[in-house]
Design a protein around this motif. Structure first.
Motif, short mmCIF file in Angstrom:
data_model
loop_
_atom_site.label_atom_id
_atom_site.label_comp_id
_atom_site.label_asym_id
_atom_site.label_seq_id
_atom_site.Cartn_x
_atom_site.Cartn_y
_atom_site.Cartn_z
N VAL A 76 0.85 -1.19 0.00
CA VAL A 76 0.00 0.00 0.00
C VAL A 76 0.89 1.25 0.00
O VAL A 76 1.81 1.37 0.81
N GLU A 77 0.61 2.15 -0.93
CA GLU A 77 1.36 3.40 -1.03
C GLU A 77 0.38 4.56 -0.93
O GLU A 77 -0.48 4.73 -1.79
N ASN A 78 0.49 5.35 0.13
CA ASN A 78 -0.39 6.51 0.31
C ASN A 78 0.14 7.70 -0.47
O ASN A 78 1.27 8.14 -0.26
N ARG A 79 -0.68 8.19 -1.40
CA ARG A 79 -0.31 9.37 -2.20
C ARG A 79 -1.45 10.38 -2.10
O ARG A 79 -2.26 10.53 -3.00
N GLY A 80 -1.55 11.02 -0.93
CA GLY A 80 -2.64 11.95 -0.68
C GLY A 80 -2.44 13.30 -1.35
O GLY A 80 -1.38 13.62 -1.88
N GLY A 81 -3.51 14.10 -1.33
CA GLY A 81 -3.44 15.45 -1.87
C GLY A 81 -4.46 15.70 -2.96
O GLY A 81 -4.85 14.79 -3.70
N ALA A 82 -4.91 16.97 -3.03
CA ALA A 82 -5.83 17.43 -4.07
C ALA A 82 -7.10 16.58 -4.13
O ALA A 82 -7.56 16.17 -5.20
N ALA A 83 -7.66 16.31 -2.95
CA ALA A 83 -8.93 15.57 -2.84
C ALA A 83 -8.87 14.20 -3.50
O ALA A 83 -9.86 13.69 -4.02
N GLY A 84 -7.69 13.57 -3.46
CA GLY A 84 -7.52 12.24 -4.04
C GLY A 84 -7.07 12.24 -5.49
O GLY A 84 -6.77 11.18 -6.05
N ASN A 85 -6.97 13.42 -6.09
CA ASN A 85 -6.65 13.49 -7.51
C ASN A 85 -5.19 13.16 -7.82
O ASN A 85 -4.88 12.65 -8.89
N ILE A 86 -4.29 13.46 -6.90
CA ILE A 86 -2.87 13.21 -7.15
C ILE A 86 -2.61 11.71 -7.27
O ILE A 86 -1.99 11.24 -8.23
N GLY A 87 -3.08 10.93 -6.30
CA GLY A 87 -2.87 9.49 -6.34
C GLY A 87 -3.55 8.84 -7.53
O GLY A 87 -3.00 7.94 -8.16
N ALA A 88 -4.76 9.30 -7.84
CA ALA A 88 -5.49 8.74 -8.98
C ALA A 88 -4.73 9.00 -10.28
O ALA A 88 -4.65 8.14 -11.16
N ASP A 89 -4.16 10.20 -10.40
CA ASP A 89 -3.42 10.55 -11.61
C ASP A 89 -2.16 9.69 -11.75
O ASP A 89 -1.78 9.31 -12.86
N VAL A 90 -1.52 9.37 -10.62
CA VAL A 90 -0.33 8.51 -10.64
C VAL A 90 -0.69 7.16 -11.26
O VAL A 90 0.05 6.63 -12.11
N VAL A 91 -1.81 6.61 -10.87
CA VAL A 91 -2.22 5.29 -11.39
C VAL A 91 -2.65 5.40 -12.85
O VAL A 91 -2.33 4.53 -13.66
N ALA A 92 -3.37 6.46 -13.19
CA ALA A 92 -3.83 6.63 -14.58
C ALA A 92 -2.65 6.65 -15.55
O ALA A 92 -2.77 6.18 -16.68
N LYS A 93 -1.51 7.17 -15.11
CA LYS A 93 -0.34 7.30 -15.98
C LYS A 93 0.64 6.13 -15.85
O LYS A 93 1.66 6.09 -16.54
N ALA A 94 0.33 5.17 -14.98
CA ALA A 94 1.24 4.05 -14.75
C ALA A 94 1.18 3.06 -15.91
O ALA A 94 0.23 3.03 -16.69
N THR A 95 2.21 2.24 -16.03
CA THR A 95 2.23 1.18 -17.05
C THR A 95 1.07 0.23 -16.82
O THR A 95 0.89 -0.27 -15.70
#
Length: 341
Positions: A81-100
């Motif tokens: 589990v990797e917590n990537r908080g910030g921007a109402a959840g948008n930062i972590g979601a964007d990390v996954v959207a751009k992942a391989t």
């Protein structure tokens, strides 16, 4: 004759070339399918990263950690589990959207919040909730509950509605912030019940609940996990839950429908998604594994302690529910003219 044979030969050559090309394409497709199947069979062969787009300790994080532990045992590879908080959840979601898109980066998302953000922050979010992800499964739902300060005369939901109608614009209803699920549930309630209440936004559920118990604000629609302890302690009165069925944590509290408010059903939805383009066999393997996990009583109990109801869906059903959430909240946001903070 010679010329005709030559012409016929020339005419036949393209057809042979086309046939050869088609055969080559079929072979490549077969090889590709075989490779995909083999990759899924071998998956996973290294640790998996599960991104939680919020700080540790919240419902999304706790649910994610329960499922990560179970997936680790079921898949034979560590799910970190990797917590990537910030921007109402948008930062972590964007990390996954751009992942391989290989199945080794997943998002444990609060999908109701992400669906709201897709509308509320339109143009400022770098991913599309419906196009940037491959849904795996909805894994849990969290019902909300109408709670009031004990000094509020209303002891039932119909009584609260009547009181709100008798004092237009004066009865306060708190939320965890502008655009939060609690706020939009309140706006939806105002529209369905035909009442005018004064919205008081806070920066999070904690401060809102503190002021609700202190009487600075009088009502709120809050998640069952955040409210249940205060209800059981007698610091708040619970009038109705917003789910289809009664909440196990508050078994004596009727549903909104039971209390007479039809067409009002709201729950926060949690789910696991992967980047768009993740191979279908990998999605299917994760989905069937989660089906087994979410059927375990120990997992149901662990999620119930967080006020969540263990849920499993097919990837197609998960996609449909995400789309429905986005449409529902887009209507509420538009009608209530809700703006992001």
């Amino acid at each position: 004759m010679s010329d005709r044979r030559t012409t016929a030969g020339v005419a036949r050559m393209p057809r042979r070339a086309v046939l050869n090309s088609l055969l080559a394409l079929c072979a490549a497709a077969t090889l590709g399918t075989g490779a995909s199947a083999l990759a899924a069979e071998a998956y996973p062969d290294r640790p998996i990263r599960m991104v939680v787009p919020y700080p540790p300790g919240g419902a999304t994080d706790v649910i994610g950690r329960v499922l990560a532990q179970q997936l680790t045992g079921a898949l034979g590879q560590t799910v970190v589990v990797e917590n990537r908080g910030g921007a109402a959840g948008n930062i972590g979601a964007d990390v996954v959207a751009k992942a391989t898109p290989d199945g080794y980066t997943l998002l444990m998302g609060a999908l109701t919040s992400h669906s709201i953000n897709a509308v509320l922050y339109e143009g400022r979010v770098n991913y599309d909730i419906e196009k940037s992800f491959a849904p795996i499964s909805i894994v849990g739902t969290v019902p909300l509950v109408f709670v009031v300060n004990p000094k509020v005369p209303a002891k039932t939901l119909p009584e609260l509605i009547n009181e709100a109608k008798s004092k237009p614009g004066s009865l306060t209803i708190a939320s965890a912030g502008n655009g939060s699920p609690q706020h939009l549930a309140a706006e939806m309630f105002k529209r369905v019940a035909g009442v005018d209440m004064l919205h008081v936004p806070y920066k999070g559920s904690g401060p809102a609940m503190t002021d609700l118990m202190g009487g600075q604000v009088l009502t709120m629609i809050e998640t069952v996990p955040a409210a249940q302890a205060h209800v059981k302690a007698g610091k708040l009165n619970a009038l109705a839950v917003t789910s289809k069925d009664r909440a196990a944590a508050l078994p004596d509290t009727p549903t909104a429908a039971e209390a007479g408010l039809a067409n009002f059903e709201v729950s926060s939805m949690f789910g696991i998604v992967a980047p768009a383009g993740t191979p279908a066999p990998v999605i299917e393997k994760l989905n069937t594994t989660l089906k087994t996990i979410l059927a375990k009583q120990e997992v149901k109990d662990a999620l119930e302690r967080q006020g969540a109801i263990a849920t499993w869906t097919t990837p197609a059903d998960a996609a449909a529910r995400i789309s429905a959430e986005r449409k529902q909240w887009a209507t509420v946001i538009r009608d209530a003219n809700v703006k992001a903070e």
